[in-house]
Design a protein around this motif. Structure first.
Motif, PDB file in Angstrom:
ATOM      1  N   ALA A 149      74.319 100.026 -12.224  1.00 22.87           N
ATOM      2  CA  ALA A 149      73.514  99.195 -11.334  1.00 22.87           C
ATOM      3  C   ALA A 149      72.051  99.184 -11.771  1.00 22.87           C
ATOM      4  CB  ALA A 149      73.627  99.707  -9.898  1.00 22.87           C
ATOM      5  N   GLU A 150      71.536 100.345 -12.166  1.00 22.26           N
ATOM      6  CA  GLU A 150      70.153 100.404 -12.616  1.00 22.26           C
ATOM      7  C   GLU A 150      69.954  99.559 -13.874  1.00 22.26           C
ATOM      8  OE1 GLU A 150      69.406 104.513 -13.179  1.00 22.26           O
ATOM      9  OE2 GLU A 150      69.120 104.933 -11.050  1.00 22.26           O
ATOM     10  N   ALA A 151      70.894  99.661 -14.818  1.00 20.70           N
ATOM     11  CA  ALA A 151      70.775  98.904 -16.057  1.00 20.70           C
ATOM     12  C   ALA A 151      70.847  97.400 -15.785  1.00 20.70           C
ATOM     13  CB  ALA A 151      71.878  99.320 -17.032  1.00 20.70           C
ATOM     14  N   ALA A 152      71.746  96.990 -14.887  1.00 24.14           N
ATOM     15  CA  ALA A 152      71.891  95.568 -14.571  1.00 24.14           C
ATOM     16  C   ALA A 152      70.627  95.024 -13.920  1.00 24.14           C
ATOM     17  CB  ALA A 152      73.099  95.357 -13.657  1.00 24.14           C
ATOM     18  N   GLU A 153      70.031  95.819 -13.026  1.00 27.88           N
ATOM     19  CA  GLU A 153      68.803  95.380 -12.346  1.00 27.88           C
ATOM     20  C   GLU A 153      67.656  95.219 -13.347  1.00 27.88           C
ATOM     21  OE1 GLU A 153      66.497  94.467  -8.866  1.00 27.88           O
ATOM     22  OE2 GLU A 153      68.641  94.680  -9.167  1.00 27.88           O
ATOM     23  N   ALA A 154      67.521  96.185 -14.244  1.00 30.39           N
ATOM     24  CA  ALA A 154      66.457  96.109 -15.243  1.00 30.39           C
ATOM     25  C   ALA A 154      66.660  94.923 -16.177  1.00 30.39           C
ATOM     26  CB  ALA A 154      66.399  97.410 -16.050  1.00 30.39           C
ATOM     27  N   GLU A 155      67.903  94.668 -16.591  1.00 31.49           N
ATOM     28  CA  GLU A 155      68.180  93.540 -17.473  1.00 31.49           C
ATOM     29  C   GLU A 155      67.920  92.212 -16.776  1.00 31.49           C
ATOM     30  OE1 GLU A 155      68.958  91.050 -20.428  1.00 31.49           O
ATOM     31  OE2 GLU A 155      68.637  93.223 -20.578  1.00 31.49           O
ATOM     32  N   GLN A 156      68.259  92.114 -15.486  1.00 35.05           N
ATOM     33  CA  GLN A 156      67.997  90.887 -14.735  1.00 35.05           C
ATOM     34  C   GLN A 156      66.498  90.611 -14.650  1.00 35.05           C
ATOM     35  OE1 GLN A 156      69.808  88.567 -13.703  1.00 35.05           O
ATOM     36  NE2 GLN A 156      68.542  87.446 -12.241  1.00 35.05           N
ATOM     37  N   SER A 157      65.714  91.653 -14.447  1.00 31.95           N
ATOM     38  CA  SER A 157      64.262  91.480 -14.384  1.00 31.95           C
ATOM     39  C   SER A 157      63.708  91.004 -15.723  1.00 31.95           C
ATOM     40  CB  SER A 157      63.602  92.804 -13.971  1.00 31.95           C
ATOM     41  OG  SER A 157      62.205  92.651 -13.855  1.00 31.95           O
ATOM     42  N   ARG A 158      64.203  91.599 -16.819  1.00 29.86           N
ATOM     43  CA  ARG A 158      63.745  91.184 -18.152  1.00 29.86           C
ATOM     44  C   ARG A 158      64.156  89.747 -18.447  1.00 29.86           C
ATOM     45  NH1 ARG A 158      65.257  96.616 -19.474  1.00 29.86           N
ATOM     46  NH2 ARG A 158      67.313  95.912 -20.125  1.00 29.86           N
ATOM     47  N   PHE A 159      65.376  89.376 -18.022  1.00 30.34           N
ATOM     48  CA  PHE A 159      65.860  88.021 -18.246  1.00 30.34           C
ATOM     49  C   PHE A 159      64.990  86.995 -17.511  1.00 30.34           C
ATOM     50  CE2 PHE A 159      68.821  84.567 -16.837  1.00 30.34           C
ATOM     51  CZ  PHE A 159      68.910  83.930 -18.066  1.00 30.34           C
ATOM     52  N   LEU A 160      64.649  87.272 -16.264  1.00 33.03           N
ATOM     53  CA  LEU A 160      63.778  86.363 -15.508  1.00 33.03           C
ATOM     54  C   LEU A 160      62.421  86.220 -16.182  1.00 33.03           C
ATOM     55  CD1 LEU A 160      64.445  87.255 -11.750  1.00 33.03           C
ATOM     56  CD2 LEU A 160      64.873  85.073 -12.876  1.00 33.03           C
ATOM     57  N   LEU A 161      61.901  87.321 -16.707  1.00 33.17           N
ATOM     58  CA  LEU A 161      60.600  87.272 -17.367  1.00 33.17           C
ATOM     59  C   LEU A 161      60.677  86.430 -18.638  1.00 33.17           C
ATOM     60  CD1 LEU A 161      57.712  88.270 -17.109  1.00 33.17           C
ATOM     61  CD2 LEU A 161      58.347  90.282 -18.453  1.00 33.17           C
ATOM     62  N   ARG A 162      61.781  86.549 -19.384  1.00 26.00           N
ATOM     63  CA  ARG A 162      61.945  85.713 -20.573  1.00 26.00           C
ATOM     64  C   ARG A 162      62.036  84.236 -20.193  1.00 26.00           C
ATOM     65  NH1 ARG A 162      65.626  89.859 -22.113  1.00 26.00           N
ATOM     66  NH2 ARG A 162      67.407  88.533 -21.543  1.00 26.00           N
ATOM     67  N   CYS A 163      62.794  83.940 -19.149  1.00 21.75           N
ATOM     68  CA  CYS A 163      62.903  82.555 -18.678  1.00 21.75           C
ATOM     69  C   CYS A 163      61.539  82.006 -18.276  1.00 21.75           C
ATOM     70  CB  CYS A 163      63.868  82.471 -17.494  1.00 21.75           C
ATOM     71  SG  CYS A 163      65.597  82.773 -17.915  1.00 21.75           S
ATOM     72  N   LEU A 164      60.766  82.812 -17.574  1.00 19.79           N
ATOM     73  CA  LEU A 164      59.439  82.383 -17.144  1.00 19.79           C
ATOM     74  C   LEU A 164      58.538  82.131 -18.347  1.00 19.79           C
ATOM     75  CD1 LEU A 164      57.254  81.871 -15.044  1.00 19.79           C
ATOM     76  CD2 LEU A 164      56.916  84.346 -14.869  1.00 19.79           C
ATOM     77  N   GLY A 165      58.607  82.999 -19.350  1.00 19.89           N
ATOM     78  CA  GLY A 165      57.791  82.817 -20.543  1.00 19.89           C
ATOM     79  C   GLY A 165      58.135  81.526 -21.276  1.00 19.89           C
ATOM     80  N   VAL A 166      59.437  81.239 -21.415  1.00 17.66           N
ATOM     81  CA  VAL A 166      59.868  80.012 -22.079  1.00 17.66           C
ATOM     82  C   VAL A 166      59.400  78.791 -21.302  1.00 17.66           C
ATOM     83  CG1 VAL A 166      61.897  78.631 -22.682  1.00 17.66           C
ATOM     84  CG2 VAL A 166      61.836  81.067 -23.244  1.00 17.66           C
ATOM     85  N   ALA A 167      59.592  78.812 -19.973  1.00 18.92           N
ATOM     86  CA  ALA A 167      59.211  77.663 -19.147  1.00 18.92           C
ATOM     87  C   ALA A 167      57.697  77.437 -19.169  1.00 18.92           C
ATOM     88  CB  ALA A 167      59.691  77.873 -17.710  1.00 18.92           C
ATOM     89  N   ALA A 168      56.920  78.515 -19.072  1.00 12.82           N
ATOM     90  CA  ALA A 168      55.464  78.367 -19.063  1.00 12.82           C
ATOM     91  C   ALA A 168      54.960  77.829 -20.402  1.00 12.82           C
ATOM     92  CB  ALA A 168      54.810  79.713 -18.751  1.00 12.82           C
ATOM     93  N   PHE A 169      55.528  78.339 -21.512  1.00 16.99           N
ATOM     94  CA  PHE A 169      55.115  77.856 -22.839  1.00 16.99           C
ATOM     95  C   PHE A 169      55.452  76.376 -22.996  1.00 16.99           C
ATOM     96  CE2 PHE A 169      56.077  77.080 -27.350  1.00 16.99           C
ATOM     97  CZ  PHE A 169      54.861  77.463 -27.927  1.00 16.99           C
ATOM     98  N   ALA A 170      56.667  75.990 -22.560  1.00 14.76           N
ATOM     99  CA  ALA A 170      57.076  74.582 -22.667  1.00 14.76           C
ATOM    100  C   ALA A 170      56.209  73.691 -21.780  1.00 14.76           C
ATOM    101  CB  ALA A 170      58.543  74.441 -22.278  1.00 14.76           C
TER     102      ALA A 170
END
Length: 730
Positions: free
Chosen positions: A92-113
């Protein structure tokens, strides 16, 4: 051959003929998901409890023993669109951390675009009113498509996956209108570009995703809580014990193999794995993680010891009264789990709002399209207007209204010495009208101090401090700190349970129990004046001295209690400590409501009693025994010196020795709640004005995205006001 699924290993006996299992669930992102899961699982016959913990993404289930196969719950969740599996902390801890990193990557891609597409849109906007030729405009539109389409495909995954899971099971959630709006805007833009139209809406779609991801990431960040609870408990629980299998024969066995009535050996430095009673030996035990009391407790024949206690000096034989799941430590864990099931009124409000929002938005957009077609407009123009309605009603401002204030307020509270463990703790803290304090380690400082230092000659104090450095006892450590001694005396010898001695200038020096130093009467006289203190004696030949050692109140405790009372907050002390110590602290602080010797269950009972009277209770405590009460309270707070489990359970943690962060947290939370309400009204007011304009057809999807972004910016600017409170008051 089909493999069978056996989840019996994860099933626990919940008592009263019930079985219990915890399941980790993927894809739970909002209160609407909670309601859908709970309704879907509760509909299964013989299920008595189905409760979702949104913070942990966990489902707690109870059912009649033998009536159901746990695999059925996983199948039912799959039908609802959620993947589930038996809960394991590490996963559960690993899944939560990965979800947070994934959202941050999505935000970075969207903001750059967004930045790049907006740069390409500026020449198109100016060219449409000047001399730009169609070929140039088409070039910029296709270039925008080349950036926006792959960026949206990646950055939109959190919304697209959630929307698809909902639609696949015949449901809707808030991500459905978001996904439809983004996909329609991109599809329409592609068609418009292919047809050499003047307008395309790639910038609107990718800008929309960026703002939505900001809100989603802020929400995710605020929801993440300390997940060390299970790890901390595992660290406290000894997995093996040394059991007597004969009169003088011992063997190391798993705790599960220990039964009541067995005798176990507890050596110095070992943590007790069972509850029981000492039948032989003398020692001192550290029960601070259980009782919150930092002073070591003398253990001898007849003394009760508990799982999680640390044996300090001597060897003990303990007759077992409870082991494994029957110990006090396990009971505290169960109380904690039960208390964590409670949900605030804000979650229930979000639950109702999420169920209402999606169908209203869809109906509004669909009626807009049909209305324009009936009025004689082309399907193209009607769909463009419908897309504008979907975009302009996007819940971006609503999504940012709460998390932006939480983020700004949490930063301000951090500067005031307060850390947040829970995203909605600010909302709940603002409602507080009753504060319950634990005493030891909360109203008092965690370290012991010498309270009669001014009455001890400097040379005596210095010598006693050097001798104290040879001992690991916390009372001796307090003497050493107060004396500021740098080096221990040579040749010092510590006698277990008594004290430490050394030869100096032809005389024997002793530091420890009054009986060890021959200073019993002097100690009795000192304790008569200060019954809350502990006495440690020092002898230098015939000269006798007594150091009175106790935990002092936090330096601003009295001022904080007074400040809370001025804010119409009632104050109460509940402590597991001795009655004289609690009475003295309550009198010094001006608190009339206090109780001593209370158990974890007593604290929860008092909190539930106050809740029944309509009070909003904040619990402030630091010990492991406070963890269930911290979880049961409307909101909770712990000092940074608290036991790890208490820190993980508490909604807020405060730093440093002062108690002032407790008042600061309440002041900031009240200001933040006011701003949250203002932001919600701003978001609602924006939709009240913007939706009719979008329906009228005078708003393009681009203008709709700009209006939506403008409302989001307004909400964020208002949230910045949470950085300060006037004169320390909300």
């Amino acid at each position: 051959m089909q493999a069978t699924r056996d989840f019996s290993h994860y099933v626990k006996d919940a008592g009263s003929g019930l079985s219990h299992i915890d399941l980790a669930v993927e894809g739970v992102s909002c209160a609407g998901c909670m309601s859908k899961i709970e309704r879907g699982l509760s509909a299964i016959p013989d299920v008595t409890l189905a409760r979702v913990n949104l913070t942990d993404r966990r489902v707690a289930l109870e059912w009649k023993q033998g009536a159901l196969d746990p695999a059925r719950f996983i199948d039912r969740l799959a039908e609802l669109g959620y993947k589930a599996y038996p809960f394991e902390t590490a996963g559960a801890e690993a899944a939560e951390a990965e979800q947070s990193r994934f959202l941050l990557r999505c935000l970075g891609v969207a903001a750059f675009a967004t930045m790049n597409v907006m740069m390409l849109s500026i020449p198109v906007w100016s060219g449409n009113v000047s001399d730009m030729i169609p070929e140039q405009r088409d070039f910029f539109h296709w270039l925008s498509a080349l950036i926006a389409l792959p960026a949206a495909a990646y950055a939109g995954q959190p919304f697209f996956k959630s929307a698809w899971s909902a639609l696949r099971t015949g449901n809707v959630n808030m991500d459905v209108p978001i996904s439809i709006g983004v996909i329609l805007a991109l599809g329409m833009s592609l068609v418009e570009t292919a047809n050499h139209a003047e307008h395309a809406y790639f910038d609107a779609a990718i800008m929309l995703l960026t703002f939505l991801l900001v809100g989603r990431y802020l929400d995710q960040s605020m929801r993440r809580r300390t997940r060390a609870v299970a790890g901390n408990l595992a660290a406290l629980k000894a997995e093996t014990a040394t059991k007597f299998v004969g009169a003088d024969e011992i063997t190391v066995v798993p705790v599960a193999a220990i039964d009541p009535g067995d005798i176990v050996l507890l050596r110095p430095g070992e943590r007790c794995a069972v509850d029981g009673t000492v039948i032989e030996g003398r020692s001192e035990i550290d029960q601070s993680l259980i009782t919150g009391e930092t002073r070591h407790v003398a253990a001898e024949q007849g003394t009760a010891v508990y799982a999680g206690s640390l044996n300090m000096t001597g060897t003990l034989r303990v007759r077992v009264s409870a082991a494994s799941e029957g110990t006090l430590l396990a009971e505290i864990t169960r109380l904690l789990d039960n208390a964590l099931q409670a949900r605030s009124r804000y979650v229930r409000l979000a639950d109702r709002a999420s169920r209402l929002y999606a169908p209203v938005v869809h109906a509004t957009a669909l009626l807009t399209i049909l209305g324009w077609v009936l009025a004689g407009a082309s399907w193209h123009d009607a769909i463009v207007t419908g897309v504008a309605v979907l975009i302009i009603t996007c819940p971006c401002a609503l999504g940012l209204a709460i998390p932006t204030v939480q983020t700004v307020a949490s930063g301000a509270m951090f500067r005031a010495g307060v850390l947040l463990n829970s995203g909605d703790s600010i909302e709940r803290l603002a409602d507080v009208d009753h504060v319950i304090f634990d005493k030891t380690g909360t109203l008092t400082l965690p370290d012991l101090e010498v309270v009669n230092a001014s009455g001890i000659p400097d040379d005596v104090f210095r010598l006693a401090g050097q001798l104290a450095l040879a001992s690991h006892h916390p009372v001796a450590a307090a003497v050493a700190r107060a004396s500021e001694a740098k080096a221990p005396l040579a040749g010092a010898v510590e006698e277990s349970g008594q004290g430490v001695r050394a030869q100096f200038n032809g005389k024997e020096l002793r530091l420890g129990r009054p009986s060890f130093c021959g200073a019993e009467q002097l100690a009795e006289d000192s304790l008569r004046l200060d019954p809350e203190a502990s006495a440690v004696a020092f002898s230098n030949g015939d000269a006798k001295y007594v150091f009175c050692v106790r935990q002092g109140l936090r330096p601003d405790a009295q001022a904080v209690i007074s400040a809370l009372q001025k804010r119409h907050v009632k104050v109460e002390i509940l402590s597991g400590d001795r009655e004289p110590a609690v009475r003295a602290a309550a009198r010094a602080l001006g608190v009339s409501d206090w109780r001593a010797g209370v158990t974890p269950a007593d604290k929860i009972a008092r909190i539930e009693e106050l809740k029944a009277q309509g009070s909003r209770v904040m619990m402030v405590g630091d010990g492991l025994n406070d963890a269930p009460a911290l979880a049961a309270a409307h909101v909770s707070m712990s000092p940074i010196s608290a036991a790890h489990l208490s820190q993980a359970t508490a909604d807020l943690v405060f730093l440093g020795k002062p108690l002032a962060p407790v008042v600061a947290a309440i002041d900031f939370s009240r200001k933040a709640l006011l701003l949250m309400r203002q932001n919600l009204w701003l978001a609602v007011g924006y939709n009240f004005l913007a939706v009719p304009i979008a329906i009228s057809g005078v708003v393009t999807p681009l203008i709709a995205a700009a209006a939506m972004s403008g409302s989001s910016i307004l909400v964020m600017l208002n949230a910045l006001r949470a950085r300060s409170v006037a004169n320390g008051r909300s």
